[in-house]
Design an enzyme around this catalytic site. Structure first.
Site, PDB file in Angstrom:
ATOM      1  CE1 TYR A   1      37.225  45.839  49.803  1.00 32.74           C
ATOM      2  CE2 TYR A   1      35.749  46.241  51.682  1.00 32.74           C
ATOM      3  CZ  TYR A   1      36.103  45.439  50.624  1.00 32.74           C
ATOM      4  OH  TYR A   1      35.670  44.447  50.161  1.00 32.74           O
TER       5      TYR A   1
ATOM      6  CB  SER B   1      32.155  44.812  50.072  1.00 30.90           C
ATOM      7  OG  SER B   1      32.088  44.510  51.582  1.00 30.90           O
TER       8      SER B   1
HETATM    9  P1  NAP Z   1      41.875  37.724  48.649  1.00 28.79           P
HETATM   10  O1  NAP Z   1      41.510  36.331  49.415  1.00 28.79           O
HETATM   11  O2  NAP Z   1      42.618  38.615  49.374  1.00 28.79           O
HETATM   12  O3  NAP Z   1      42.236  37.577  47.269  1.00 28.79           O
HETATM   13  C1  NAP Z   1      42.430  38.400  46.492  1.00 28.79           C
HETATM   14  C2  NAP Z   1      42.674  37.925  45.149  1.00 28.79           C
HETATM   15  O4  NAP Z   1      42.949  39.355  44.273  1.00 28.79           O
HETATM   16  C3  NAP Z   1      43.952  37.349  44.827  1.00 28.79           C
HETATM   17  O5  NAP Z   1      43.741  36.413  43.608  1.00 28.79           O
HETATM   18  C4  NAP Z   1      44.942  38.537  44.482  1.00 28.79           C
HETATM   19  O6  NAP Z   1      46.010  38.234  43.635  1.00 28.79           O
HETATM   20  C5  NAP Z   1      44.085  39.577  43.599  1.00 28.79           C
HETATM   21  N1  NAP Z   1      44.587  40.778  43.680  1.00 28.79           N
HETATM   22  C6  NAP Z   1      45.070  41.588  44.964  1.00 28.79           C
HETATM   23  N2  NAP Z   1      45.449  42.741  44.406  1.00 28.79           N
HETATM   24  C7  NAP Z   1      45.177  42.778  43.057  1.00 28.79           C
HETATM   25  C8  NAP Z   1      45.491  43.632  41.986  1.00 28.79           C
HETATM   26  N3  NAP Z   1      45.861  45.134  42.164  1.00 28.79           N
HETATM   27  N4  NAP Z   1      44.985  43.649  40.688  1.00 28.79           N
HETATM   28  C9  NAP Z   1      44.503  42.430  40.455  1.00 28.79           C
HETATM   29  N5  NAP Z   1      44.371  41.465  41.262  1.00 28.79           N
HETATM   30  C10 NAP Z   1      44.681  41.583  42.652  1.00 28.79           C
HETATM   31  O7  NAP Z   1      40.553  38.413  48.608  1.00 28.79           O
HETATM   32  P2  NAP Z   1      38.810  37.760  48.367  1.00 28.79           P
HETATM   33  O8  NAP Z   1      38.280  37.942  49.963  1.00 28.79           O
HETATM   34  O9  NAP Z   1      38.725  36.687  47.831  1.00 28.79           O
HETATM   35  O10 NAP Z   1      38.064  39.218  47.810  1.00 28.79           O
HETATM   36  C11 NAP Z   1      37.845  38.804  46.458  1.00 28.79           C
HETATM   37  C12 NAP Z   1      36.681  40.141  46.182  1.00 28.79           C
HETATM   38  O11 NAP Z   1      35.753  40.025  47.166  1.00 28.79           O
HETATM   39  C13 NAP Z   1      37.408  41.590  46.547  1.00 28.79           C
HETATM   40  O12 NAP Z   1      36.732  42.252  45.683  1.00 28.79           O
HETATM   41  C14 NAP Z   1      36.944  42.009  47.735  1.00 28.79           C
HETATM   42  O13 NAP Z   1      36.662  43.241  48.187  1.00 28.79           O
HETATM   43  C15 NAP Z   1      35.422  41.243  47.778  1.00 28.79           C
HETATM   44  N6  NAP Z   1      34.845  40.868  49.179  1.00 28.79           N
HETATM   45  C16 NAP Z   1      35.546  40.162  49.922  1.00 28.79           C
HETATM   46  C17 NAP Z   1      34.997  39.892  51.253  1.00 28.79           C
HETATM   47  C18 NAP Z   1      35.531  38.870  52.195  1.00 28.79           C
HETATM   48  O14 NAP Z   1      35.265  38.852  53.312  1.00 28.79           O
HETATM   49  N7  NAP Z   1      36.598  38.227  51.951  1.00 28.79           N
HETATM   50  C19 NAP Z   1      33.748  40.410  51.774  1.00 28.79           C
HETATM   51  C20 NAP Z   1      33.100  41.494  50.602  1.00 28.79           C
HETATM   52  C21 NAP Z   1      33.852  41.539  49.574  1.00 28.79           C
HETATM   53  P3  NAP Z   1      47.493  37.598  44.278  1.00 28.79           P
HETATM   54  O15 NAP Z   1      47.308  36.073  44.567  1.00 28.79           O
HETATM   55  O16 NAP Z   1      48.429  37.571  42.841  1.00 28.79           O
HETATM   56  O17 NAP Z   1      47.732  38.460  45.425  1.00 28.79           O
END
Ligand code: NAP
Length: 249
Positions: free
Chosen positions: A158, A144
Site C-alpha cells: 500500500y 498517504s
Molecule cells: P474508506 O473509508 O475505506 O472508504 C473507501 C471508499 O473507496 C469507499 O467509498 C469505497 O466504496 C471506495 N472504494 C473501495 N474500493 C474501491 C474500488 N476498487 N474502486 C473504487 N472505489 C473503491 O477509505 P478512506 O479512509 O476514506 O480512504 C480514502 C482515500 O484516502 C484512499 O485512497 C486511502 O488510501 C487514502 N488515505 C486514507 C487514510 C486514512 O487513515 N483513512 C490515510 C491515508 C490515505 P464502497 O463504499 O462502495 O466500498
C-alpha cells in the site's frame, strides 16, 4: 449552483463522502463513485439533494477500466467536468510482511490505487485539457503519509502504491500545467474512517495516535477541507504539489 461537476471515486464513504458533501456545499454537481456499497452512495446523494445540491451515484470499481470509461460517460451527461478527486483506494490485510505477500494481493492494490487513478486522470485530461478543447480543471490525488513512512510490517505494498501516486502527481502536473489543469496530492495521516477495519484492525488509527505530533487522529472533514481548497481558485498557483494533512506525522 453551476454546471461544474466533480467526479469523486470512492465518494460513498470516509474521506470521499466528506469531500462530496463539501464540494456540493461549494456549488459543484457531484458524481459519487462507489465500488459496491450502493446504499452508502445513495445516502450521500440524498444528503446533497436535501441541501438543494445535485448529485448522482455511479458504480465504478477503479480496478476495472470499463467501469472508469462508463463513469466518465455518465459524468458527461451531468455537466462540464471541472475536477476529479482520485480518492477510491484500498489496503490489503494489515500486519502482513513482504515475504508473506501473494501476487494477487499486490496486483489488486496496485490496480485500484495506482492504475485506477492514472486511468481516471486519463479520462479527466481528455475532457478538461485545453489541448483537447476543454476549459481546464483540477485533479486531486489521494496519497498517504505511508508513502514516506513505508508502513513496514503493516502494508508495504500500500505504501508503495502511494509512493507511485506522489510521482504521478508531480509528473502529470508538469505534463498538463500549460493546458489549464492543476494536479495536486494530499497525504493524509491517521484518519478516522473504515479503511482500518477493511485492513482487519478497526482501531489501528487510535492505537497509533500517540505517534502523531498533535496526539490525535484526523477527521474525514479535515481532509475534505484541504481537497476542496486545492480544487478552488484560492489554490490557483498550486500544481505538482503534495500537501501533508497529518497532524505533523
Ligand atoms: P474508506 O473509508 O475505506 O472508504 C473507501 C471508499 O473507496 C469507499 O467509498 C469505497 O466504496 C471506495 N472504494 C473501495 N474500493 C474501491 C474500488 N476498487 N474502486 C473504487 N472505489 C473503491 O477509505 P478512506 O479512509 O476514506 O480512504 C480514502 C482515500 O484516502 C484512499 O485512497 C486511502 O488510501 C487514502 N488515505 C486514507 C487514510 C486514512 O487513515 N483513512 C490515510 C491515508 C490515505 P464502497 O463504499 O462502495 O466500498
Amino acid at each position: 449552483m453551476t454546471d461544474k461537476i466533480v467526479v469523486i471515486t470512492g465518494g460513498s464513504r470516509g474521506i470521499g463522502r466528506a469531500t462530496a458533501l463539501a464540494a456540493a456545499a461549494r456549488g459543484y454537481r457531484v458524481v459519487v463513485g462507489y465500488a459496491s456499497n450502493r446504499k452508502a452512495a445513495d445516502e450521500v446523494v440524498a444528503a446533497i439533494m436535501a441541501g438543494n445540491g445535485k448529485a448522482i451515484a455511479v458504480k465504478c470499481d477503479v480496478g476495472e477500466e470499463s467501469d472508469i470509461v462508463d463513469l466518465f460517460k455518465q459524468a458527461d451527461q451531468f455537466g462540464t467536468l471541472a475536477a476529479l478527486v482520485n480518492n477510491g483506494g484500498i489496503v490489503g490485510k494489515s500486519g502482513v510482511r513482504v515475504d508473506e505477500m501473494s501476487a494477487e494481493r499486490i496486483q489488486r492494490v496496485m490496480a485500484v490505487n495506482v492504475t485506477g487513478s492514472i486511468l481516471c486522470a486519463r479520462e479527466a485530461v481528455k475532457r478538461m485539457s485545453t489541448r483537447h478543447g476543454g476549459k481546464g480543471g483540477v485533479i486531486v490525488n489521494l496519497s498517504s503519509v505511508a508513502a514516506k513512512l513505508g508502513a513496514p510490517n503493516t502494508y508495504v505494498d500500500y505504501a508503495a502504491s502511494k509512493g507511485a501516486i506522489d510521482s504521478f502527481t508531480i509528473g502529470l502536473g508538469y505534463e498538463v500545467a500549460s493546458e489549464g489543469i492543476r494536479v495536486a496530492g494530499i497525504r493524509p495521516g491517521l484518519i478516522d474512517t473504515e479503511i482500518h477495519a477493511s485492513g482487519g484492525e478497526p482501531d489501528r488509527h487510535h492505537r497509533l495516535a500517540h505517534l502523531v505530533p498533535m496526539k490525535r487522529v484526523g477527521t474525514a472533514d479535515e481532509i475534505a477541507n484541504a481537497i476542496v481548497w486545492l480544487m478552488s481558485d484560492d489554490a490557483s498557483y498550486v500544481t505538482s504539489a503534495i500537501l501533508d494533512v497529518s497532524g505533523g506525522r
